[in-house]
Design a protein around this motif. Structure first.
Motif, PDB file in Angstrom:
ATOM      1  N   ARG A  62       0.764  -1.313   0.107  1.00 28.96           N
ATOM      2  CA  ARG A  62       0.090   0.114   0.053  1.00 28.96           C
ATOM      3  C   ARG A  62       1.134   1.330  -0.025  1.00 28.96           C
ATOM      4  NH1 ARG A  62      -4.454   0.316   4.278  1.00 28.96           N
ATOM      5  NH2 ARG A  62      -5.080   2.107   2.907  1.00 28.96           N
ATOM      6  N   PHE A  63       1.937   1.308   0.638  1.00 26.98           N
ATOM      7  CA  PHE A  63       2.703   2.364   0.796  1.00 26.98           C
ATOM      8  C   PHE A  63       3.506   2.661  -0.771  1.00 26.98           C
ATOM      9  CE2 PHE A  63       7.272   4.209   1.750  1.00 26.98           C
ATOM     10  CZ  PHE A  63       6.891   5.222   2.076  1.00 26.98           C
ATOM     11  N   ALA A  64       3.967   1.469  -1.215  1.00 24.85           N
ATOM     12  CA  ALA A  64       4.584   1.564  -2.649  1.00 24.85           C
ATOM     13  C   ALA A  64       3.695   2.174  -3.608  1.00 24.85           C
ATOM     14  CB  ALA A  64       5.038   0.341  -3.024  1.00 24.85           C
ATOM     15  N   ARG A  65       2.309   1.612  -3.429  1.00 35.55           N
ATOM     16  CA  ARG A  65       1.419   2.249  -4.471  1.00 35.55           C
ATOM     17  C   ARG A  65       1.015   3.706  -4.122  1.00 35.55           C
ATOM     18  NH1 ARG A  65      -3.151  -2.451  -4.679  1.00 35.55           N
ATOM     19  NH2 ARG A  65      -1.698  -4.138  -5.624  1.00 35.55           N
ATOM     20  N   GLY A  66       1.101   4.184  -3.007  1.00 32.72           N
ATOM     21  CA  GLY A  66       0.872   5.572  -2.477  1.00 32.72           C
ATOM     22  C   GLY A  66      -0.494   5.842  -2.219  1.00 32.72           C
ATOM     23  N   GLU A  67      -1.035   4.601  -1.538  1.00 30.45           N
ATOM     24  CA  GLU A  67      -2.389   4.624  -0.887  1.00 30.45           C
ATOM     25  C   GLU A  67      -2.147   5.255   0.413  1.00 30.45           C
ATOM     26  OE1 GLU A  67      -4.096   0.931  -1.001  1.00 30.45           O
ATOM     27  OE2 GLU A  67      -3.554   0.209  -2.999  1.00 30.45           O
ATOM     28  N   ILE A  68      -0.859   5.062   0.861  1.00 33.78           N
ATOM     29  CA  ILE A  68      -0.732   5.787   2.515  1.00 33.78           C
ATOM     30  C   ILE A  68       0.531   6.572   2.349  1.00 33.78           C
ATOM     31  CG2 ILE A  68      -2.033   4.086   3.864  1.00 33.78           C
ATOM     32  CD1 ILE A  68       0.401   2.751   4.606  1.00 33.78           C
ATOM     33  N   ASP A  69       0.655   7.606   3.303  1.00 30.33           N
ATOM     34  CA  ASP A  69       1.706   8.313   3.151  1.00 30.33           C
ATOM     35  C   ASP A  69       2.904   7.653   4.162  1.00 30.33           C
ATOM     36  OD1 ASP A  69       0.645   8.883   5.439  1.00 30.33           O
ATOM     37  OD2 ASP A  69       0.608  11.211   5.184  1.00 30.33           O
ATOM     38  N   GLU A  70       4.153   8.457   4.261  1.00 29.25           N
ATOM     39  CA  GLU A  70       4.944   7.891   5.212  1.00 29.25           C
ATOM     40  C   GLU A  70       4.531   7.650   6.884  1.00 29.25           C
ATOM     41  OE1 GLU A  70       9.883   8.500   5.935  1.00 29.25           O
ATOM     42  OE2 GLU A  70       8.938   9.814   4.485  1.00 29.25           O
ATOM     43  N   THR A  71       4.068   8.928   7.259  1.00 28.73           N
ATOM     44  CA  THR A  71       3.756   8.985   8.555  1.00 28.73           C
ATOM     45  C   THR A  71       2.638   7.734   8.991  1.00 28.73           C
ATOM     46  OG1 THR A  71       2.066  10.633   8.064  1.00 28.73           O
ATOM     47  CG2 THR A  71       4.308  11.298   8.819  1.00 28.73           C
ATOM     48  N   ALA A  72       1.653   7.719   8.174  1.00 28.71           N
ATOM     49  CA  ALA A  72       1.056   6.618   8.244  1.00 28.71           C
ATOM     50  C   ALA A  72       1.495   5.223   8.396  1.00 28.71           C
ATOM     51  CB  ALA A  72      -0.388   6.592   7.420  1.00 28.71           C
ATOM     52  N   TYR A  73       2.341   5.071   7.497  1.00 29.05           N
ATOM     53  CA  TYR A  73       3.043   3.868   6.942  1.00 29.05           C
ATOM     54  C   TYR A  73       4.073   3.411   8.264  1.00 29.05           C
ATOM     55  CZ  TYR A  73       6.715   0.444   5.301  1.00 29.05           C
ATOM     56  OH  TYR A  73       7.558  -0.535   5.213  1.00 29.05           O
ATOM     57  N   GLU A  74       4.752   4.591   8.973  1.00 28.08           N
ATOM     58  CA  GLU A  74       5.730   4.138   9.886  1.00 28.08           C
ATOM     59  C   GLU A  74       4.776   3.903  11.136  1.00 28.08           C
ATOM     60  OE1 GLU A  74       8.841   3.886  10.247  1.00 28.08           O
ATOM     61  OE2 GLU A  74       9.087   4.245   8.096  1.00 28.08           O
ATOM     62  N   ALA A  75       3.643   4.575  11.560  1.00 21.58           N
ATOM     63  CA  ALA A  75       2.577   4.250  12.464  1.00 21.58           C
ATOM     64  C   ALA A  75       2.258   3.003  12.429  1.00 21.58           C
ATOM     65  CB  ALA A  75       1.835   5.636  12.702  1.00 21.58           C
ATOM     66  N   ALA A  76       1.831   2.404  11.333  1.00 18.23           N
ATOM     67  CA  ALA A  76       1.314   1.392  11.103  1.00 18.23           C
ATOM     68  C   ALA A  76       2.112   0.282  11.432  1.00 18.23           C
ATOM     69  CB  ALA A  76       0.659   1.129   9.831  1.00 18.23           C
ATOM     70  N   ARG A  77       3.402   0.447  10.990  1.00 17.94           N
ATOM     71  CA  ARG A  77       4.617  -0.529  11.138  1.00 17.94           C
ATOM     72  C   ARG A  77       4.903  -0.870  12.546  1.00 17.94           C
ATOM     73  NH1 ARG A  77      10.013  -0.028   8.066  1.00 17.94           N
ATOM     74  NH2 ARG A  77      10.717   0.011   9.840  1.00 17.94           N
TER      75      ARG A  77
END
Length: 86
Positions: A62-77
């Motif tokens: 989803r991060f690679a497709r641009g569906e979520i931004d970096e902050t959402a990606y880091e928080a989810a991780r």
């Protein structure tokens, strides 16, 4: 004069022997097929497919497709890592 028939009157003796040979060949074939299937594992719908995706894989896609931004990606991780450590 009495006529003596071979195989005590079983007129289909040759055909019966041929049929029994075919039946045995089919039976042996089924046994070999079953042994091969058991050796390979019965498989089913998962046979030859990739393993299921992990939540981290889905998040990265989803991060690679641009569906979520970096902050959402880091928080989810971080949430996924915290859940796994429990």
């Amino acid at each position: 004069m009495e006529v003596v028939t071979m195989m005590y009157g079983y007129g289909a003796g040759m055909w019966w022997m041929l049929m029994m040979s075919v039946i045995w060949l089919v039976l042996i074939g089924v046994i070999v097929w079953a042994a091969v299937r058991l050796a390979q594992g019965w498989g089913g719908k998962d046979r030859g497919q990739e393993p299921p995706e992990t939540p981290e894989d889905i998040l990265a896609r989803r991060f690679a497709r641009g569906e979520i931004d970096e902050t959402a990606y880091e928080a989810a991780r971080e949430r996924l890592a915290a859940r796994r450590s429990r």
